[in-house]
Design an enzyme around this catalytic site. Structure first.
Site, PDB file in Angstrom:
ATOM      1  N   MET A  32       0.857  -1.183   0.000  1.00 29.67           N
ATOM      2  CA  MET A  32       0.000   0.000   0.000  1.00 29.67           C
ATOM      3  C   MET A  32       0.891   1.230   0.000  1.00 29.67           C
ATOM      4  O   MET A  32       1.721   1.407   0.886  1.00 29.67           O
ATOM      5  CB  MET A  32      -0.921   0.035   1.206  1.00 29.67           C
ATOM      6  CG  MET A  32      -1.761   1.307   1.259  1.00 29.67           C
ATOM      7  SD  MET A  32      -3.114   1.233   2.441  1.00 29.67           S
ATOM      8  CE  MET A  32      -4.200   0.092   1.624  1.00 29.67           C
ATOM      9  N   TYR A 177      -1.160  -0.997 -14.923  1.00 27.62           N
ATOM     10  CA  TYR A 177       0.213  -0.523 -14.991  1.00 27.62           C
ATOM     11  C   TYR A 177       0.913  -1.175 -16.190  1.00 27.62           C
ATOM     12  O   TYR A 177       0.334  -1.989 -16.904  1.00 27.62           O
ATOM     13  CB  TYR A 177       0.938  -0.817 -13.678  1.00 27.62           C
ATOM     14  CG  TYR A 177       0.319  -0.141 -12.478  1.00 27.62           C
ATOM     15  CD1 TYR A 177       0.097   1.232 -12.474  1.00 27.62           C
ATOM     16  CD2 TYR A 177      -0.050  -0.869 -11.345  1.00 27.62           C
ATOM     17  CE1 TYR A 177      -0.484   1.859 -11.375  1.00 27.62           C
ATOM     18  CE2 TYR A 177      -0.620  -0.252 -10.251  1.00 27.62           C
ATOM     19  CZ  TYR A 177      -0.837   1.112 -10.271  1.00 27.62           C
ATOM     20  OH  TYR A 177      -1.412   1.726  -9.183  1.00 27.62           O
ATOM     21  N   ARG A 299     -10.262  -7.769   1.041  1.00 25.05           N
ATOM     22  CA  ARG A 299     -11.336  -7.916   2.035  1.00 25.05           C
ATOM     23  C   ARG A 299     -11.147  -9.139   2.923  1.00 25.05           C
ATOM     24  O   ARG A 299     -12.104  -9.800   3.301  1.00 25.05           O
ATOM     25  CB  ARG A 299     -12.697  -7.913   1.358  1.00 25.05           C
ATOM     26  CG  ARG A 299     -13.052  -6.587   0.732  1.00 25.05           C
ATOM     27  CD  ARG A 299     -13.396  -5.510   1.764  1.00 25.05           C
ATOM     28  NE  ARG A 299     -14.673  -5.804   2.381  1.00 25.05           N
ATOM     29  CZ  ARG A 299     -14.839  -6.034   3.681  1.00 25.05           C
ATOM     30  NH1 ARG A 299     -13.800  -5.984   4.499  1.00 25.05           N
ATOM     31  NH2 ARG A 299     -16.028  -6.311   4.163  1.00 25.05           N
TER      32      ARG A 299
END
Length: 683
Positions: A32, A177, A299
């Protein structure tokens, strides 16, 4: 003798042998971006503290935020540049030394990210000169020289990472990307050896993996993040995913990490409306085709979820990025059987991904210390004080628990019969059930740190004028009633009544106010059937995903099927701007799509002229219009409830005002919890 299995989570805490090294457990802190990467030396000092705290918290492996291998690959141009020279090795060494010093058995890998057409550089590169929908700059088609330079840049970055003490690298080949754009026909229209057939289109990602492996040798972790399901109709077929996975394994990858979206895809994958472990079955299918370990993600926010994924054979490693922002001690608490003490990630994205998309330093709504470990600490209080906190919403809870954690004697007064404030409303909205976890966490922390909680206890100023060293007023907000003729008509109700179910909306509903609460109420009154956030099959139907058949991108040819309530709903706002424009960047679009599919009418530029038995009369575009509704729900903003503060601040010293009571714009739990924690840290 084989070690005894873990008493609580035997799969999660089983070691994983990679041949040349071993992971101590199956808990990965996934990549992250934090925004600290762009700050240069100061940022690396802060990253060292941030990652070291997660290493002490017990994770088996950490993957950093994305790092550019050369100038053309940067997501955002920075004065400190990409990781392409030895001059930056000492900066990175601070991070790896901190992690290994905190937990020698914890591995840390650098993610190498070439943004390709998503780069904000002056000269973005892509296989073909095709702009991404989320970047207006048209990239330049890569020449053979560009391709060779890029391959060399990946190898150089990996070599520097090894010199800086990283245990491995992750090559991101997904999300839109650079590497992923070589794979799809829509973004790769080349006619040379790098385009055309799928064998040619996957040539560049394979070349990157091979170059990196050659550069770092065999005793270094190389992770490849594969686009397992792009959630776009022109994404990869299942056969192509398998073909690429096998080829990447053959090219030298140690581990395969599955990713489930391109940034421009119109399917939610990271928000709280997504069921827990919704995409793990895709990883499980790919795991049957490969022999190297597989990482699954998205999740997975509690240890029992991760354990089930592993026990079902769907992955070898579970990636949890945001959960490690929420609670750096996640793994240690799970290891010690203290699951009820985990500060759970609720996937709100408000302080993490929303910050990242806006170029701000990442943090966490439920844990403001995330990425601020060098400046916000909860050290033992030198002089314990008696502290009264009034209001057990997010601000009051954060302040009370943090102050008690530091050793202060805290009494928490709450007029209602439960803690949580507006979180008790949020958790009743389909797709926001996770908000209950934060209330559960604070309830446990109240017990652990001995907060004297007094429910059903309204407070008057006289009670707090003496006997307390500090008084914190966190009395929250009350709904604002707009001045509309007929506002006292029986068909009008407040959003609290609608959400708590004390009054049932009729068959035609007008919602006045299209901020966050207005959208939540529209979600609630237009919804029928089970919440998609609690049922993967319902989620798949609502968003048009075929997990079992896996057509192209997982969604090709699949029509979303939404169950809707048998009522007509109007969502209205005064502003002439587009309805929903002010919603969060990573989740707002999902709310708008969901409401449109349920037929909710979203009207901007409304002037409210009056309410009577016939309904709500409005003026839009100079036209008077009657909406023949039988229910009007007010979501027209809030006002601070600060009368207690005003009275106390005149009568005594040491009175503090936080949360919605201090500023009532949109209900802002991120700001409220941050305020509460920072005030408590200062006592």
């Amino acid at each position: 003798m084989a070690p005894h299995p873990h008493p609580h989570f035997p799969h999660l805490f089983a070691p994983l042998d990679l041949g040349f090294t071993q992971l101590k457990n199956r808990i990965l802190m996934g990549s992250m971006h934090t925004g600290l990467e762009e700050l240069g030396p100061e940022g690396f000092e802060r990253m060292a503290a941030y990652y070291a705290e997660r290493a002490r918290g017990g994770v088996g492996m950490i993957i950093t935020g994305g790092t550019a291998p050369n100038r053309a690959s940067e997501l955002a141009a920075t004065p400190h540049g990409p990781f392409d020279s030895e001059a930056q090795v000492p900066w990175h060494r601070q991070v790896t030394d901190a992690v290994h010093g905190a937990a020698p058995a914890c591995h840390i890998c650098l993610q190498i990210l070439h943004a390709g057409p998503l780069a904000r550089s002056e000269d973005p590169l892509a296989p073909s000169a095709i702009a991404s929908p989320i970047n207006p700059r048209v990239p330049r088609e890569m020449t053979e020289e560009d391709i060779e330079e890029t391959l060399a840049a990946f190898a150089r970055c990996a070599t520097l990472a090894k010199a800086a003490g990283y245990d491995g690298v992750e090559i991101i080949g997904s999300a839109g990307y650079l590497l992923s754009t070589f794979l799809l026909e829509k973004t790769n229209q080349r006619q040379d050896r790098w385009g055309g057939s799928y064998e040619n289109r996957m040539r560049f990602p394979l070349a990157v993996v091979k170059r990196v492996r050659e550069a770092v040798g065999e005793d270094f972790i190389v992770i490849y993040r594969i686009a397992a399901m792009e959630m776009m109709e022109d994404g990869s077929s299942w056969e192509e995913v398998v073909q690429l996975g096998r080829a990447v394994e053959g090219a030298g990858a140690t581990i395969m990490s599955t990713h489930f979206v391109w940034h421009q895809a119109q399917v939610p994958t990271i928000s709280t409306r997504v069921p827990r472990a919704a995409f793990a079955s895709v990883t499980g299918r790919l795991r049957q085709e490969l022999s190297i370990p597989l990482i699954t993600s998205n999740r997975i926010n509690m240890p029992e979820v991760a354990e089930r994924v592993l026990a079902d054979g769907l992955a070898d490693i579970t990636s949890m990025g945001r959960p490690m922002l929420a609670d750096p001690a996640f793994a240690r608490k799970a290891d010690e059987g203290r699951v009820d003490e985990i500060n759970t990630c609720i996937a709100c994205n408000q302080a993490c991904l929303d910050h990242a998309f806006r170029g701000k330093i990442v943090s966490c709504l439920v844990n403001p210390r995330a990425c601020h470990e060098t400046e916000l600490n909860y050290t033992p209080a030198a002089t314990p004080r008696r502290i009264a906190v009034v209001g057990a919403g997010p601000a009051g809870l954060a302040c009370a628990v943090t102050a008690a954690q530091r050793g202060h004697a805290v009494t928490l007064f709450e007029a209602s019969g439960e803690i949580g404030g507006h979180f008790n409303l949020a958790l009743r909205i389909p797709g926001k059930e996770e908000f209950a976890e934060t209330i559960r966490y604070y309830g446990r922390m109240i017990e652990r740190y001995g907060v004297d909680l007094r429910l059903h206890t309204p407070v008057v100023p006289e009670q707090l004028q003496e006997g307390w060293d500090e008084v914190v007023v966190a009395t929250g907000v009350r709904a604002r009633t707009p001045a509309i003729p007929g506002i006292d008509h029986p068909m009008v109700m407040g959003y609290r009544e609608a959400i708590m179910g004390s009054r049932e909306p009729g068959r035609a509903v007008a919602i006045i106010g299209a901020g966050g609460i207005g959208f939540d109420v529209a979600e609630l009154v237009s919804h029928a059937g089970p919440s998609a956030a609690l049922d993967i099959d319902v989620f798949a139907r609502e968003w048009g995903i075929d997990f079992a058949g896996h057509p192209r991108g997982g969604v090709a040819g699949v029509v979303p099927q939404v169950q809707r309530a048998d009522r007509e709903v109007f969502l209205l706002q005064r502003k002439p701007t587009k309805v929903g424009r002010g919603l969060a960047p990573t989740t707002g679009w999902t709310h708008k799509i969901a409401l449109k599919r349920r037929g909710v009418h979203m009207l901007a530029g409304c002037e409210y002229l009056g309410i009577d038995d016939a309904g709500l009369t409005i003026r839009r575009d100079d036209q008077v219009q009657l909406l023949p509704v039988d229910t009007i729900i007010l979501c027209a903003g809030q006002e601070s409830t600060r009368e207690l503060y005003d009275a106390l601040s005149e009568a005594r010293e040491g009175v503090h005002l936080i949360g919605g009571a201090e500023l009532a714009m949109e209900i802002d739990a991120k700001r409220a919890i941050d305020q509460g924690c920072r005030l408590a840290a200062a006592f």
